[in-house]
Structure formats: C-alpha cells, structure tokens
Scaffold this motif. Structure first.
Motif, PDB file in Angstrom:
ATOM      1  N   PHE A  20      -6.669  -7.193 -13.971  1.00  0.00           N
ATOM      2  CA  PHE A  20      -5.314  -6.676 -13.758  1.00  0.00           C
ATOM      3  C   PHE A  20      -4.373  -7.117 -14.884  1.00  0.00           C
ATOM      4  O   PHE A  20      -3.555  -6.328 -15.355  1.00  0.00           O
ATOM      5  N   PRO A  27      -1.816  -5.858  -9.019  1.00  0.00           N
ATOM      6  CA  PRO A  27      -2.851  -5.577  -8.020  1.00  0.00           C
ATOM      7  C   PRO A  27      -2.405  -4.605  -6.926  1.00  0.00           C
ATOM      8  O   PRO A  27      -3.199  -3.787  -6.468  1.00  0.00           O
ATOM      9  N   GLY A  30      -2.825  -1.260  -8.254  1.00  0.00           N
ATOM     10  CA  GLY A  30      -4.252  -0.941  -8.248  1.00  0.00           C
ATOM     11  C   GLY A  30      -4.722  -0.520  -6.868  1.00  0.00           C
ATOM     12  O   GLY A  30      -5.457   0.459  -6.711  1.00  0.00           O
ATOM     13  N   MET A  31      -4.263  -1.248  -5.855  1.00  0.00           N
ATOM     14  CA  MET A  31      -4.622  -0.929  -4.478  1.00  0.00           C
ATOM     15  C   MET A  31      -4.078   0.450  -4.096  1.00  0.00           C
ATOM     16  O   MET A  31      -4.778   1.258  -3.499  1.00  0.00           O
ATOM     17  N   ARG A  34      -6.165   3.110  -5.695  1.00  0.00           N
ATOM     18  CA  ARG A  34      -7.456   3.240  -4.999  1.00  0.00           C
ATOM     19  C   ARG A  34      -7.287   4.051  -3.723  1.00  0.00           C
ATOM     20  O   ARG A  34      -8.120   4.901  -3.398  1.00  0.00           O
ATOM     21  N   ASN A  59      -4.561   3.336 -12.179  1.00  0.00           N
ATOM     22  CA  ASN A  59      -4.433   2.228 -11.242  1.00  0.00           C
ATOM     23  C   ASN A  59      -5.702   2.051 -10.416  1.00  0.00           C
ATOM     24  O   ASN A  59      -6.150   0.927 -10.183  1.00  0.00           O
ATOM     25  N   ALA A  60      -6.293   3.163  -9.980  1.00  0.00           N
ATOM     26  CA  ALA A  60      -7.535   3.099  -9.208  1.00  0.00           C
ATOM     27  C   ALA A  60      -8.655   2.493 -10.047  1.00  0.00           C
ATOM     28  O   ALA A  60      -9.431   1.667  -9.560  1.00  0.00           O
ATOM     29  N   TRP A  63      -8.358  -1.192 -10.185  1.00  0.00           N
ATOM     30  CA  TRP A  63      -8.838  -1.804  -8.937  1.00  0.00           C
ATOM     31  C   TRP A  63     -10.368  -1.867  -8.933  1.00  0.00           C
ATOM     32  O   TRP A  63     -10.961  -2.910  -8.642  1.00  0.00           O
ATOM     33  N   GLU A  67     -12.673  -5.162  -8.983  1.00  0.00           N
ATOM     34  CA  GLU A  67     -13.653  -5.357  -7.920  1.00  0.00           C
ATOM     35  C   GLU A  67     -15.042  -5.627  -8.501  1.00  0.00           C
ATOM     36  O   GLU A  67     -15.744  -6.546  -8.087  1.00  0.00           O
ATOM     37  N   VAL A  91      -7.133  -7.524  -0.562  1.00  0.00           N
ATOM     38  CA  VAL A  91      -5.966  -8.285  -0.976  1.00  0.00           C
ATOM     39  C   VAL A  91      -5.449  -8.990   0.269  1.00  0.00           C
ATOM     40  O   VAL A  91      -5.098  -8.348   1.252  1.00  0.00           O
ATOM     41  N   SER A 109     -11.564  -1.952  -0.093  1.00  0.00           N
ATOM     42  CA  SER A 109     -12.229  -1.078  -1.044  1.00  0.00           C
ATOM     43  C   SER A 109     -13.687  -1.485  -1.051  1.00  0.00           C
ATOM     44  O   SER A 109     -13.999  -2.657  -1.206  1.00  0.00           O
TER      45      SER A 109
END
Length: 119
Positions: A20, A27, A30-31, A34, A59-60, A63, A67, A91, A109
């Motif tokens: 990130f 984050p 990112g979430m 996703r 952003n996805a 994430w 991950e 998260v 995710s």
C-alpha cells in the motif's frame, strides 16, 4: 493461516502494508476497490461499467497485491500440503497517528493460492 505465529502475522502485515505504501494507496481505498471489483464481476464484467472506474481497478489491484504479499510471507516456511488453498485478508483496524484515532473496519477478500484468482 492456521497455526501462524504472532511473528509471522506481523511479517505478513508489514508485507501487505509495504504494498500500500509503495502504491500510495490507503488500505481502505484498496478495500473499496476490491468491493467495487466484486460488484463489477457480479454485474457481468461489462467493459464500460460506470460503477467500476480505472481508479477502482488500481485500488483493487493494490488490495490483491497486498494480499498476495501477505500470503507469500505466511506460506514461506510451509510445505505445499500445509498451505490452505484459500486465504482471507481482513482489515481489523487502521491506526491513524495514535490509539485514540483507531478506525475499526471490516472487509474480506479471498484468493485461491493455486489459481491466484478470487475464490
């Protein structure tokens, strides 16, 4: 991951966090990306979907990359048979500056380690 030590979990957290930071994406963004990706998938992956933007895709991807970085750390010292094929990154909280500014959030995710695709 089952039987992950506190030290392993901290290393996985640092690996995800580094992604990130490198991508300069928070984050939570990112979430959100996703989640937008999942919605786009549910809607049939239409090419010009106005509800799934290029920013959502970036952003996805952040994430998913975070991950995967965490997954690689957690599976590093385990044999193939000890590694669960499906992982979940959640998260739990993000601390901004001090414990008084803790922002609790929840998101899930899942990714299949064998195919590297969402489960």
């Amino acid at each position: 991951m089952d039987d992950a030590t506190g030290e392993e979990l901290q290393s996985a957290l640092r690996a995800a966090e580094a992604v990130f930071i490198r991508k300069k994406i928070h984050p939570l963004k990112g979430m959100e990306g996703r989640c937008q990706l999942e919605g786009w998938d549910d809607r049939g992956c239409v090419e010009d979907d106005p509800d799934y933007t290029d920013e959502d895709a970036r952003n996805a991807l952040a994430w998913i990359d975070a991950e995967e970085a965490a997954i690689l750390v957690l599976s590093k010292n385990r044999s193939f048979f000890e590694v669960s094929p499906v992982f979940e990154m959640t998260v739990v909280e993000i601390k901004e500056g001090s414990p008084a500014n803790t922002l609790p959030v929840a998101a899930n995710s899942e990714i299949d380690l064998r195919t590297r695709k969402a489960a």
